[in-house]
Design a protein around this motif. Sequence first.
Motif, PDB file in Angstrom:
ATOM      1  N   ASN A 300       0.841  -1.186   0.000  1.00 31.26           N
ATOM      2  CA  ASN A 300       0.000   0.000   0.000  1.00 31.26           C
ATOM      3  C   ASN A 300       0.883   1.246   0.000  1.00 31.26           C
ATOM      4  OD1 ASN A 300      -1.800   1.850   2.427  1.00 31.26           O
ATOM      5  ND2 ASN A 300      -2.471   1.597   0.342  1.00 31.26           N
ATOM      6  N   LYS A 301       0.627   2.145  -0.937  1.00 24.77           N
ATOM      7  CA  LYS A 301       1.295   3.443  -1.024  1.00 24.77           C
ATOM      8  C   LYS A 301       2.811   3.285  -1.168  1.00 24.77           C
ATOM      9  CE  LYS A 301      -2.225   5.859   1.696  1.00 24.77           C
ATOM     10  NZ  LYS A 301      -2.502   6.586   2.954  1.00 24.77           N
ATOM     11  N   ILE A 302       3.213   2.484  -2.155  1.00 24.06           N
ATOM     12  CA  ILE A 302       4.623   2.361  -2.496  1.00 24.06           C
ATOM     13  C   ILE A 302       4.762   2.393  -4.013  1.00 24.06           C
ATOM     14  CG2 ILE A 302       5.138   1.003  -0.423  1.00 24.06           C
ATOM     15  CD1 ILE A 302       5.432  -1.448  -2.295  1.00 24.06           C
ATOM     16  N   ALA A 303       5.969   2.715  -4.466  1.00 24.83           N
ATOM     17  CA  ALA A 303       6.320   2.625  -5.888  1.00 24.83           C
ATOM     18  C   ALA A 303       7.369   1.537  -6.058  1.00 24.83           C
ATOM     19  CB  ALA A 303       6.849   3.959  -6.395  1.00 24.83           C
ATOM     20  N   VAL A 304       7.246   0.782  -7.139  1.00 25.58           N
ATOM     21  CA  VAL A 304       8.172  -0.305  -7.468  1.00 25.58           C
ATOM     22  C   VAL A 304       8.797   0.054  -8.809  1.00 25.58           C
ATOM     23  CG1 VAL A 304       8.382  -2.763  -7.940  1.00 25.58           C
ATOM     24  CG2 VAL A 304       6.761  -1.968  -6.212  1.00 25.58           C
ATOM     25  N   LEU A 305      10.085   0.355  -8.819  1.00 24.33           N
ATOM     26  CA  LEU A 305      10.701   0.880 -10.035  1.00 24.33           C
ATOM     27  C   LEU A 305      12.133   0.401 -10.212  1.00 24.33           C
ATOM     28  CD1 LEU A 305      11.883   4.549  -9.567  1.00 24.33           C
ATOM     29  CD2 LEU A 305      10.829   3.303  -7.684  1.00 24.33           C
ATOM     30  N   ASN A 306      12.615   0.538 -11.443  1.00 20.16           N
ATOM     31  CA  ASN A 306      14.002   0.248 -11.810  1.00 20.16           C
ATOM     32  C   ASN A 306      14.416  -1.195 -11.547  1.00 20.16           C
ATOM     33  OD1 ASN A 306      14.536   2.779 -12.846  1.00 20.16           O
ATOM     34  ND2 ASN A 306      15.348   3.583 -10.933  1.00 20.16           N
ATOM     35  N   GLY A 307      13.467  -2.118 -11.679  1.00 22.95           N
ATOM     36  CA  GLY A 307      13.840  -3.520 -11.742  1.00 22.95           C
ATOM     37  C   GLY A 307      14.324  -3.845 -13.148  1.00 22.95           C
ATOM     38  N   HIS A 308      15.302  -4.746 -13.271  1.00 21.12           N
ATOM     39  CA  HIS A 308      15.843  -5.090 -14.590  1.00 21.12           C
ATOM     40  C   HIS A 308      16.469  -6.478 -14.529  1.00 21.12           C
ATOM     41  CE1 HIS A 308      18.537  -3.923 -18.275  1.00 21.12           C
ATOM     42  NE2 HIS A 308      17.668  -4.893 -18.541  1.00 21.12           N
ATOM     43  N   ILE A 309      15.935  -7.411 -15.314  1.00 18.98           N
ATOM     44  CA  ILE A 309      16.491  -8.761 -15.384  1.00 18.98           C
ATOM     45  C   ILE A 309      16.490  -9.249 -16.827  1.00 18.98           C
ATOM     46  CG2 ILE A 309      15.928  -9.490 -13.031  1.00 18.98           C
ATOM     47  CD1 ILE A 309      13.417 -10.767 -14.094  1.00 18.98           C
ATOM     48  N   ASN A 310      17.248 -10.311 -17.066  1.00 14.22           N
ATOM     49  CA  ASN A 310      17.327 -10.925 -18.389  1.00 14.22           C
ATOM     50  C   ASN A 310      16.661 -12.294 -18.375  1.00 14.22           C
ATOM     51  OD1 ASN A 310      18.922  -8.779 -19.279  1.00 14.22           O
ATOM     52  ND2 ASN A 310      20.822  -9.827 -18.764  1.00 14.22           N
ATOM     53  N   ASP A 311      15.846 -12.546 -19.399  1.00 18.30           N
ATOM     54  CA  ASP A 311      15.338 -13.892 -19.699  1.00 18.30           C
ATOM     55  C   ASP A 311      14.572 -14.512 -18.531  1.00 18.30           C
ATOM     56  OD1 ASP A 311      16.654 -13.791 -22.241  1.00 18.30           O
ATOM     57  OD2 ASP A 311      18.533 -14.232 -21.193  1.00 18.30           O
ATOM     58  N   ARG A 312      13.862 -13.709 -17.747  1.00 19.79           N
ATOM     59  CA  ARG A 312      13.036 -14.198 -16.658  1.00 19.79           C
ATOM     60  C   ARG A 312      11.807 -13.307 -16.554  1.00 19.79           C
ATOM     61  NH1 ARG A 312      17.504 -13.248 -12.726  1.00 19.79           N
ATOM     62  NH2 ARG A 312      15.950 -13.361 -11.060  1.00 19.79           N
ATOM     63  N   PRO A 313      10.716 -13.810 -16.026  1.00 21.90           N
ATOM     64  CA  PRO A 313       9.490 -13.012 -15.978  1.00 21.90           C
ATOM     65  C   PRO A 313       9.480 -12.016 -14.822  1.00 21.90           C
ATOM     66  CG  PRO A 313       9.106 -15.201 -15.056  1.00 21.90           C
ATOM     67  CD  PRO A 313      10.510 -15.201 -15.589  1.00 21.90           C
ATOM     68  N   GLY A 314       8.711 -10.932 -15.013  1.00 22.17           N
ATOM     69  CA  GLY A 314       8.481  -9.980 -13.931  1.00 22.17           C
ATOM     70  C   GLY A 314       9.615  -9.016 -13.702  1.00 22.17           C
ATOM     71  N   GLY A 315       9.646  -7.907 -14.438  1.00 24.26           N
ATOM     72  CA  GLY A 315      10.700  -6.921 -14.234  1.00 24.26           C
ATOM     73  C   GLY A 315      10.553  -6.163 -12.935  1.00 24.26           C
ATOM     74  N   GLY A 316       9.307  -5.813 -12.567  1.00 22.10           N
ATOM     75  CA  GLY A 316       9.056  -5.141 -11.296  1.00 22.10           C
ATOM     76  C   GLY A 316       8.682  -6.125 -10.216  1.00 22.10           C
ATOM     77  N   ILE A 317       7.644  -6.946 -10.492  1.00 21.83           N
ATOM     78  CA  ILE A 317       7.127  -7.906  -9.520  1.00 21.83           C
ATOM     79  C   ILE A 317       6.868  -9.236 -10.217  1.00 21.83           C
ATOM     80  CG2 ILE A 317       5.263  -8.454  -7.913  1.00 21.83           C
ATOM     81  CD1 ILE A 317       4.723  -5.462  -7.636  1.00 21.83           C
ATOM     82  N   LEU A 318       7.356 -10.310  -9.619  1.00 22.91           N
ATOM     83  CA  LEU A 318       6.956 -11.662  -9.996  1.00 22.91           C
ATOM     84  C   LEU A 318       6.070 -12.186  -8.871  1.00 22.91           C
ATOM     85  CD1 LEU A 318       7.027 -14.278 -11.656  1.00 22.91           C
ATOM     86  CD2 LEU A 318       9.148 -14.883 -10.460  1.00 22.91           C
ATOM     87  N   ASN A 319       4.791 -12.405  -9.178  1.00 23.72           N
ATOM     88  CA  ASN A 319       3.864 -12.915  -8.168  1.00 23.72           C
ATOM     89  C   ASN A 319       3.604 -14.395  -8.418  1.00 23.72           C
ATOM     90  OD1 ASN A 319       1.933 -13.118  -6.089  1.00 23.72           O
ATOM     91  ND2 ASN A 319       0.288 -12.797  -7.578  1.00 23.72           N
ATOM     92  N   GLN A 320       4.152 -15.237  -7.531  1.00 20.24           N
ATOM     93  CA  GLN A 320       3.919 -16.668  -7.616  1.00 20.24           C
ATOM     94  C   GLN A 320       2.910 -17.137  -6.578  1.00 20.24           C
ATOM     95  OE1 GLN A 320       7.611 -19.002  -8.440  1.00 20.24           O
ATOM     96  NE2 GLN A 320       8.675 -17.138  -7.800  1.00 20.24           N
ATOM     97  N   LEU A 325      -2.573  -5.241  -4.105  1.00 23.01           N
ATOM     98  CA  LEU A 325      -1.947  -3.937  -4.273  1.00 23.01           C
ATOM     99  C   LEU A 325      -3.001  -2.854  -4.141  1.00 23.01           C
ATOM    100  CD1 LEU A 325       0.193  -4.726  -7.474  1.00 23.01           C
ATOM    101  CD2 LEU A 325       0.933  -4.875  -5.085  1.00 23.01           C
ATOM    102  N   SER A 326      -2.668  -1.794  -3.422  1.00 19.28           N
ATOM    103  CA  SER A 326      -3.563  -0.651  -3.285  1.00 19.28           C
ATOM    104  C   SER A 326      -2.733   0.628  -3.302  1.00 19.28           C
ATOM    105  CB  SER A 326      -4.354  -0.752  -1.975  1.00 19.28           C
ATOM    106  OG  SER A 326      -5.180   0.386  -1.801  1.00 19.28           O
ATOM    107  N   ARG A 327      -3.036   1.500  -4.246  1.00 20.66           N
ATOM    108  CA  ARG A 327      -2.277   2.740  -4.429  1.00 20.66           C
ATOM    109  C   ARG A 327      -0.790   2.439  -4.589  1.00 20.66           C
ATOM    110  NH1 ARG A 327      -4.819   8.194  -1.990  1.00 20.66           N
ATOM    111  NH2 ARG A 327      -6.818   7.950  -3.039  1.00 20.66           N
ATOM    112  N   VAL A 328      -0.511   1.618  -5.555  1.00 14.56           N
ATOM    113  CA  VAL A 328       0.857   1.210  -5.867  1.00 14.56           C
ATOM    114  C   VAL A 328       1.170   1.631  -7.301  1.00 14.56           C
ATOM    115  CG1 VAL A 328       2.371  -0.775  -6.263  1.00 14.56           C
ATOM    116  CG2 VAL A 328       0.928  -0.693  -4.224  1.00 14.56           C
ATOM    117  N   ALA A 329       2.364   2.163  -7.512  1.00 12.99           N
ATOM    118  CA  ALA A 329       2.845   2.504  -8.844  1.00 12.99           C
ATOM    119  C   ALA A 329       3.993   1.561  -9.211  1.00 12.99           C
ATOM    120  CB  ALA A 329       3.314   3.956  -8.894  1.00 12.99           C
ATOM    121  N   VAL A 330       3.862   0.892 -10.346  1.00 15.50           N
ATOM    122  CA  VAL A 330       4.910   0.008 -10.858  1.00 15.50           C
ATOM    123  C   VAL A 330       5.373   0.624 -12.173  1.00 15.50           C
ATOM    124  CG1 VAL A 330       5.471  -2.335 -11.598  1.00 15.50           C
ATOM    125  CG2 VAL A 330       3.809  -1.984  -9.768  1.00 15.50           C
TER     126      VAL A 330
END
Length: 596
Positions: A300-320, A325-330
């Motif tokens: 809640n009330k967070i930003a998720v930014l500048n994630g960077h990976i190669n050849d895998r899913p989910g640059g910001g968030i991988l949800n397994q 999420l509430s008031r979240v910026a990705v």
Amino acid sequence: MNRLAGQSIRTLYIMLTTTLLSACTVNLTDETGPNLAVNPPINLQTFEADVTRRGGVTIDGVTVALDGGATQPLTGVAVDGNGVGTWRADVSVAPCEELVSYRFSVDYSAPSSRTKVFPEEGSFVQPISGTDPLCDNVISASKTFTVNSYEDLPDGNPGDGFCNITNASNDGTCTLRAAVMEANARSGVDLIRVPTGRYRLTREKTGSAEADDTPEDAWGDLDITDSVAIVGIVGDSIHIGRFMQTQTSSVGPGGYLVPVVNFIDRPNSNNTFVKIDGGEIDRVFDIHVGSTDSGFAFFNKIAVLNGHINDRPGGGILNQGRLRLSRVAVYDNRLSQGSGGAGGVFSQNKGAGIANLGVLVAEELALVNNRILGTTGFAGALWANANSSATINNSLLALNQARFSGAIYVDNGEDGSAAGSVALTNTTVAYNSNSGSSNNAINNHGSLTLNFVTLVQNNRGGLASNAGSLSSVSNSLLANNGSNQDCDSGTVNSSGGNIIKDNGCTIDGAQLSPDLVDFSGSVIADSLRHQGGFTYVIPIRPPFDPSSSIIDPTDRISAAIPKPDFDQRGSGFDRAIDADGNGDAEMDPGAYEYSP
């Protein structure tokens, strides 16, 4: 002076000193409650105390300790210069407690430092009314950790109940990573409170240590393996324009902005929001909790930014697992193809913003400017894997980019698995781009529901409903989507109320109200603007084409679909407004309700 006289004087001094010190004390009255009620998902409850003093006492602080749970300092909300007055704190209580018992500690100077506990014996007790649906599975009490450092350092002794980068039995330097490690090591729903600022991840893994995305929470991304709520200490009036900014090339006629070309991090805005910055060393979050149990993560009330990976899913968030999420910026997350990575349809670059392999529920989510670099990859904003479900309300997906599906790709259920599922309500999907000429902003191979959705201004096309998929669209606006058609291909089940300006789909279903399809009039969509709420909207502006009935459409909003009370912007922006002045308040299609 003889010995007897000296002893008498010392005895008298001790007696006088003891009497004076006993007169310098504090008293506390518990003002918590009396009507506490369950407040899911993290069950924040307000604890309050009135503190008074006797003698020359200075009150230094007040702390509340829940029996078997969190310990948290209170804030003086109405106190004088000596600390006398009202102290208050919001503390996360275990979700399934019918009673909460607690004690207060008052630190004071008289003149030496002292501590007094209230009550002196036993505990204060308050009942909590209501039930939380998680209570069948959540057993342990919660604990609260408050982050106080921007560094990226691990916890010294995970599981000891103290957020501290050293191996000490107290709360000391508490980094975000240390708090996550403590929450992972404890059962129950823990709360991590994060002040405003930029928290950059720096503990990069070497080699292929996390190529299989197994959790290793001291390094790389932030792995969530036990139930936790991560909450930014930010006011309710915040919106994404306070910490992000749009870039446009010019201003059009009448002062309207031309289409946005970028949405970037606003300089000098770290003190306005909680920015969890992946530092381009890995993705930012990997959610494991809920994949094999009933646990969950809540942001809640967070930003998720500048994630960077190669050849895998989910640059910001991988949800397994299970994520809310509430008031979240990705935003500003990237996926790239490595030197040995598979390309084309075999690419593992899926979901530059979020790759959902589990259960995702989001409201007021901004998925903006996430990109898959190069000539391969699926879904700039959201990848919905087979066996996953995503429910997204009052949100914005804009300026995302990928080779296939600039915004959303819903996967099918091969090998007997269930297809992925995505449901959008009161949501804008705009300015997303595909580098492949035959692709659209949304590609559905599974199950897709659009209700009161604005799907406009995407560079190739709007929606493609592929063979074997189920696409249900109602009360939505599909217009002005690039070189392909607004509904580009496949069969769409409609219960009515849609405007599809340029249609290439087969419209099926028992429409309770007619769609307006393939009309020659114009739909004038403005640029992204903040007009209330957490995200941006795209207003549909005058002059309105008489043939479109785009505002207050009589008998064109489907009666079968549950209708939201408000538009994308939320409370205060009513859904039914008499915008054309004919005396009838009707709902407009799309995420935005026009008000003159």
